[in-house]
Motif scaffolding. Structure first.
Motif, PDB file in Angstrom:
ATOM      1  N   ALA A   1       1.332  -1.422   9.242  1.00  0.00           N
ATOM      2  CA  ALA A   1      -0.064  -1.132   9.550  1.00  0.00           C
ATOM      3  C   ALA A   1      -0.257  -0.807  11.026  1.00  0.00           C
ATOM      4  CB  ALA A   1      -0.936  -2.331   9.160  1.00  0.00           C
TER       5      ALA A   1
ATOM      6  N   LYS B   1       4.557   1.894  -0.969  1.00  0.00           N
ATOM      7  CA  LYS B   1       3.273   2.296  -0.406  1.00  0.00           C
ATOM      8  C   LYS B   1       2.275   1.149  -0.469  1.00  0.00           C
ATOM      9  CE  LYS B   1      -0.236   5.912  -0.693  1.00  0.00           C
ATOM     10  NZ  LYS B   1      -0.702   7.116  -1.409  1.00  0.00           N
ATOM     11  N   ILE B   2       1.538   0.956   0.624  1.00  0.00           N
ATOM     12  CA  ILE B   2       0.514  -0.089   0.688  1.00  0.00           C
ATOM     13  C   ILE B   2      -0.812   0.572   1.027  1.00  0.00           C
ATOM     14  CG2 ILE B   2      -0.203  -2.241   1.791  1.00  0.00           C
ATOM     15  CD1 ILE B   2       2.705  -2.666   2.545  1.00  0.00           C
ATOM     16  N   ASP B   3      -1.843   0.312   0.231  1.00  0.00           N
ATOM     17  CA  ASP B   3      -3.117   0.989   0.494  1.00  0.00           C
ATOM     18  C   ASP B   3      -3.809   0.392   1.724  1.00  0.00           C
ATOM     19  OD1 ASP B   3      -4.739  -1.293  -0.261  1.00  0.00           O
ATOM     20  OD2 ASP B   3      -4.332  -0.784  -2.340  1.00  0.00           O
ATOM     21  N   GLN B   4      -4.806   1.122   2.206  1.00  0.00           N
ATOM     22  CA  GLN B   4      -5.477   0.769   3.455  1.00  0.00           C
ATOM     23  C   GLN B   4      -6.157  -0.596   3.378  1.00  0.00           C
ATOM     24  OE1 GLN B   4      -5.228   2.749   6.149  1.00  0.00           O
ATOM     25  NE2 GLN B   4      -6.253   1.199   7.387  1.00  0.00           N
ATOM     26  N   SER B   5      -6.776  -0.903   2.238  1.00  0.00           N
ATOM     27  CA  SER B   5      -7.485  -2.176   2.106  1.00  0.00           C
ATOM     28  C   SER B   5      -6.528  -3.360   2.196  1.00  0.00           C
ATOM     29  CB  SER B   5      -8.257  -2.221   0.776  1.00  0.00           C
ATOM     30  OG  SER B   5      -7.361  -2.125  -0.326  1.00  0.00           O
ATOM     31  N   MET B   6      -5.333  -3.209   1.618  1.00  0.00           N
ATOM     32  CA  MET B   6      -4.345  -4.284   1.691  1.00  0.00           C
ATOM     33  C   MET B   6      -3.849  -4.451   3.130  1.00  0.00           C
ATOM     34  SD  MET B   6      -2.639  -6.709   0.416  1.00  0.00           S
ATOM     35  CE  MET B   6      -2.861  -6.518  -1.365  1.00  0.00           C
ATOM     36  N   GLN B   7      -3.615  -3.343   3.830  1.00  0.00           N
ATOM     37  CA  GLN B   7      -3.201  -3.423   5.225  1.00  0.00           C
ATOM     38  C   GLN B   7      -4.243  -4.168   6.057  1.00  0.00           C
ATOM     39  OE1 GLN B   7      -1.860   0.186   7.096  1.00  0.00           O
ATOM     40  NE2 GLN B   7      -0.995   0.996   5.211  1.00  0.00           N
ATOM     41  N   GLN B   8      -5.512  -3.831   5.839  1.00  0.00           N
ATOM     42  CA  GLN B   8      -6.581  -4.473   6.602  1.00  0.00           C
ATOM     43  C   GLN B   8      -6.645  -5.960   6.318  1.00  0.00           C
ATOM     44  OE1 GLN B   8      -8.369  -2.961   8.908  1.00  0.00           O
ATOM     45  NE2 GLN B   8      -9.449  -4.848   9.421  1.00  0.00           N
TER      46      GLN B   8
END
Length: 320
Positions: free
Chosen positions: A3, A33-40
């Motif tokens: 991230a 792949k990791i989506d943006q919400s999970m990174q946040q």
């Protein structure tokens, strides 16, 4: 680190040992792949844990909890404190917690019931539920009772068990006086097993120890307990569940539960649900129980995230 991006991550890696770098880069390579919400969410969790550690160093757990409750609320504060304590203490059987529970059954099924109970108390409840489901029926209730009655285990006992198990699987030494088991541990496991297993275990516990069985029942949440949720929580639940599960789950539900569900549906949605239930025709009890359990799992997830509060043990908690 994914991230943060390559520039910042490379600076961080320079501060780590070769062993740490090897472990982290291996995890990154296998992450996918990791989506943006999970990174946040990961970044926020990391920041909150970092701040909680600072509070802990300056004033101890009580002070850390007070500060976190004021800024994040009681539920989130408790969640962070639990993570913090888990991250700062080494626990026995760490390798077992990484083992596929289906393989773990073969690994421990011939051990003494007290040994199995101890191991199930230390692994994740989801793993423990799979193991408990897979054990012979005559063993389940005995092991469940041992989990519920377990309190604190001397470190020498844990070390002895680990020394036996490490012949088959690597394990770690535990130096602290370890605490595991108890009714809450059993409840977490039972909330994840199939309802047939749960029913047999509770009936057997009741035959041996009525007070213990009653205490476990008080803390369990089953599908029929939906009637204890307020209307706002039921509507929130209906937004999250797979609606294909609902008609199947209601085939085995009481009239009271069914009425509460229909009360919180629109007229059109209620008509469609009635049609779906009638269209199902005869269904297997196991299929009904599995659908109900999936809905209960969603309820537990909503509770863990603080979106609903479940009244337990006879408390007159208000759901908000």
């Amino acid at each position: 680190m994914v991230a943060l991006g390559s520039d910042l991550s490379s600076k961080l890696l320079k501060q780590l040992s070769n062993e740490e770098i090897e472990k982290i880069t291996y995890e990154i390579a296998n992450m996918g792949k990791i989506d943006q919400s999970m990174q946040q969410k990961v970044i926020e969790d990391f920041l909150q844990l970092h701040e909680a550690r600072e509070y802990l160093m300056h004033g101890g757990i009580k002070y850390a909890r007070e500060v976190l409750e004021k800024s994040l609320g009681a539920h989130k504060a408790n969640e962070i404190i639990k993570k913090l304590v888990a991250n700062t203490k080494s626990r026995p059987f760490s390798m077992i917690r990484k083992t596929d529970p289906k393989h773990l059954v073969n690994f421990i099924q011939n051990e003494h019931p007290q040994t199995i109970a101890l191991i199930l108390s230390y692994i994740e409840p989801e793993q423990a539920a799979v193991v408990l489901n897979s054990l012979p029926e005559e063993k389940r209730s005995d092991i469940a009772k041992r989990i519920a009655m377990m309190d604190r285990t001397p470190p020498e006992v844990i070390r002895e068990i680990e020394s036996v198990l490490e012949k088959k699987l690597s394990s770690i030494a535990e130096h602290d006086f370890a605490e595991a088991g108890g009714i809450n541990t059993l409840v977490e496991i039972l909330n994840r097993v199939d309802r047939s297993t749960e029913k047999v275990i509770l009936e057997d516990l009741e035959a041996e120890d009525v007070e213990l069985a009653e205490e476990v029942r008080k803390r369990l949440f089953v599908f029929e307990d939906i009637i204890t949720l307020d209307d706002a929580s039921i509507r929130r639940l209906l937004q999250e569940i797979d609606m294909k599960d609902l008609p199947l789950a209601l085939k085995g539900a009481s009239d009271e539960v069914t009425a509460r569900i229909f009360k919180n549906l629109s007229k059109r949605a209620g008509e469609m649900l009635r049609e779906d239930i009638e269209f199902l025709g005869p269904v297997r009890l196991r299929d009904v129980e599995e659908a109900q359990q999936r809905i209960v799992n969603v309820i537990r997830q909503l509770e863990e995230s603080g979106e609903i509060i479940i009244s337990r043990g006879g408390e007159d908690t208000i759901v908000v």
